[in-house]
Structures are given as structure tokens and as C-alpha cells.
Scaffold this active site. Structure first.
Site, mmCIF file in Angstrom:
data_model
loop_
_atom_site.group_PDB
_atom_site.id
_atom_site.type_symbol
_atom_site.label_atom_id
_atom_site.label_comp_id
_atom_site.label_asym_id
_atom_site.label_seq_id
_atom_site.Cartn_x
_atom_site.Cartn_y
_atom_site.Cartn_z
ATOM 1 N N LEU A 267 0.751 -1.238 0.067
ATOM 2 C CA LEU A 267 -0.047 0.002 -0.115
ATOM 3 C C LEU A 267 0.789 1.161 -0.035
ATOM 4 C CD1 LEU A 267 -2.708 1.299 0.271
ATOM 5 C CD2 LEU A 267 -2.623 1.246 2.781
ATOM 6 N N ASP A 268 0.525 2.234 -0.920
ATOM 7 C CA ASP A 268 1.319 3.365 -0.826
ATOM 8 C C ASP A 268 2.884 3.520 -1.090
ATOM 9 O OD1 ASP A 268 -1.173 4.568 -1.391
ATOM 10 O OD2 ASP A 268 -1.382 5.064 0.810
ATOM 11 N N ALA A 269 3.449 2.138 -1.646
ATOM 12 C CA ALA A 269 4.805 2.200 -1.547
ATOM 13 C C ALA A 269 5.455 1.965 -2.988
ATOM 14 C CB ALA A 269 5.248 0.904 -0.634
#
Length: 317
Positions: free
Chosen positions: A260-262
Site C-alpha cells: 500500500l502506497d509504497a
């Protein structure tokens, strides 16, 4: 050899074709603009071969960027050039660059001619928040984004009299409302809707796409999130940051991965805030950053400025 030594310079026209001999052979009324990106193991003579390929067909290089990371056996380049499509047919161009690609065992060699090639087809996926979605639609309408928006998909039901739905109807863009639950993210239906797209844009889509979805789609997905500095996760991040008295807010656009969001970062923007901001001005500044950051990331991607670098980074020319 370090990056500074490999920097492309306009002071060597005999190599890159900046001389008048090529300009004088091109009729401005028939000229086309091309972009070529290249990634391969580093070797001697790559720039010379790429330059000679363009010059030998009567083309003229307008600009070139090269990146060779220190102690890494990898070469990146992005070239912009003009050419006469009559003298250098589009099919022949592909064949010429393919030959060089095989010569240097390239992992990536992509050429694009915006005047001749179809625009990238995208689908935009959004939730209730509309600032990024509306900005993308208006940018598309004004011709500032070099894409064709094929459809908008959302897990938020917008009525027929809303601004977004009226805009989409006027411009012939389908709107698909797919109600999601914790048990059913409607991913199979989304996949069916986006099969003919070149990449996807998540315009504040508040659902996590599964690894199975990412693998099945198999193409790039660009996301935007608030990226407030320092990071505030969960609900109402702007309110959390405002209450904490932060002095710097930001937005980050990145590729979607299973973590997530990486994913690899494409673009980031920041702006200062102060004690003079109230919650309304704070949120307004944050949303403005998100709109700008997402639009710039999409434009950079379409202009072939974004290349993968190492496991989780990007080269952005």
C-alpha cells in the site's frame, strides 16, 4: 565513468546532429516530433549509434538525456527529435531502433510519435472525492493531457444531474457505478471494463486493489495520495495534520504495487502552511497539490519520461 562525464552536451553537434545541415533539409510544415527511450547494459558507443540512427534518416535531435548510475552496469537515455515522415516511415523507424536494441541487448526501447501514434487510452477510477477527477476531465477537454479517457469507474453513486455525470454525458464518456463492500470489491467487473486501456489512473480511489487484480491487469496504474509531511494515515489525514500544526504539506503520485502506497514514485509536490491557515484553506491547498501532482505524473508518463530504476525507484527525465 560518472554521470557528469556522460552528460549530453549541445557543444558536440557533430555527434548529435544539431548542425544546420539537418535543419535545412526539413520542411517545417511536414515535420513530426519523435521520442525514444532506451535502457540497456552500459557499453561504449550507445549514444553514437542512437544519434547516427536518427541523423542517417535525415532527423535532427532536439534534446537528449542520459543517466548512467555510479557503479551500476545500466544505461538510460531519452531523446527528442524531429524528422520527415515521408523520408523516415513510421514502420522503418521501429525497425531501425529494434536493430539497435538487439545490438545492445536492451531491456527497454520505446519510440513514440505523438502526431502519428494513437493517444494513450486510460480509465479513471474514483470514489466520492472529485477534485482530482474533475481536474483530469477538464485537462483532457482542454487538450492539456495527451490521453483519451475511455470511461470513469466509481464506487460512489453520482446522480444524473451532478456536474461530473453531465460532463461525461456531453463528451460521450461512460460512467460506471460499482458499489463495493468489504466482501466484494467488484474487481472482476473492473477488469472487464479496462481491458482495452493502456494504463489506469486512480483519482482518489479509496479502495485497495488486490495483488490478483494487479497481476491480471498487467499494466501500469498511477495513483495519487495526500502524502502529508509528516505522514498521517487513516481517516481525515488533512484534519490530523492540521491539528498537529505541520508547516509543510505534500502530495505524491506513484505506481500501484501490492504494498500500500509504497510503489515507485513518479512525482512529488510540497507547499508551506502556517498558523494563519484554517482547516478550509489547509484542505484547499492539499487538494490543489494533489491535482497538480497527478496531472504532471500522467503527462510525464505519456511523454515517456518515466523509466523503472532498481527495484522500487524511477528515473524521471
Amino acid at each position: 565513468m560518472n554521470l557528469a562525464q556522460r552528460r549530453v552536451s549541445s557543444s558536440i553537434p557533430q555527434v548529435f546532429g544539431f548542425g544546420r545541415s539537418f535543419n535545412s533539409s526539413l520542411d517545417s510544415s511536414s515535420v513530426a516530433h519523435g521520442i525514444h527511450v532506451f535502457q540497456c547494459p552500459d557499453a561504449v558507443g550507445i549514444v553514437a549509434k542512437l544519434s547516427d540512427c536518427i541523423a542517417s534518416r535525415g532527423g535532427n535531435i532536439l534534446g537528449a538525456d542520459v543517466f548512467v548510475p555510479h557503479n551500476k552496469n545500466v544505461f538510460y537515455s531519452r531523446s527528442e527529435f524531429i524528422f520527415d515522415p515521408v523520408r523516415w516511415a513510421r514502420v522503418q523507424m521501429d525497425e531501425d531502433f529494434l536493430r539497435i536494441s538487439k545490438m545492445f541487448d536492451a531491456t527497454r526501447s520505446v519510440v513514440r510519435v505523438p502526431k502519428l501514434d494513437p493517444k494513450f487510452k486510460i480509465a479513471v477510477i474514483a470514489s466520492k472525492q472529485e477534485h482530482c477527477l474533475i481536474d483530469l476531465l477538464h485537462s483532457w477537454q482542454d487538450g492539456r493531457l495527451p490521453v483519451d479517457i475511455t470511461r470513469v469507474i466509481s464506487n460512489h453513486d453520482r446522480g444524473p444531474d451532478t456536474h461530473v455525470v453531465r460532463f461525461l454525458e456531453r463528451n460521450g464518456i461512460p460512467y460506471h457505478y460499482l458499489r463495493t463492500t468489504k466482501e466484494n470489491k467488484r474487481e472482476e467487473e473492473i477488469l472487464d471494463l479496462v481491458q482495452n486501456t493502456d494504463f489506469l489512473v486512480l483519482a482518489r480511489y479509496m479502495q485497495i486493489l488486490s495483488g490478483k487484480f494487479l497481476q491480471s491487469y498487467g499494466k501500469d496504474i498511477i495513483n495519487i495520495h495526500h502524502g502529508l509531511l509528516p505522514s498521517f494515515k487513516g481517516g481525515y489525514p488533512s484534519k490530523q495534520a492540521f491539528d498537529a500544526g505541520v508547516k509543510l504539506i505534500g502530495a505524491t503520485s506513484h505506481f500501484v504495487t501490492e504494498e500500500l502506497d509504497a510503489g515507485p514514485i513518479i512525482e512529488q509536490m510540497v507547499e508551506r502552511v502556517s498558523h494563519r491557515d484554517n482547516i478550509q484553506s489547509f484542505v484547499q491547498k492539499s487538494e490543489s497539490l494533489e491535482k497538480q501532482c497527478l496531472a504532471k505524473a500522467i503527462k510525464s508518463y505519456c511523454e515517456l519520461r518515466v523509466l523503472p530504476y532498481e527495484e522500487n525507484k524511477t528515473v524521471v527525465f
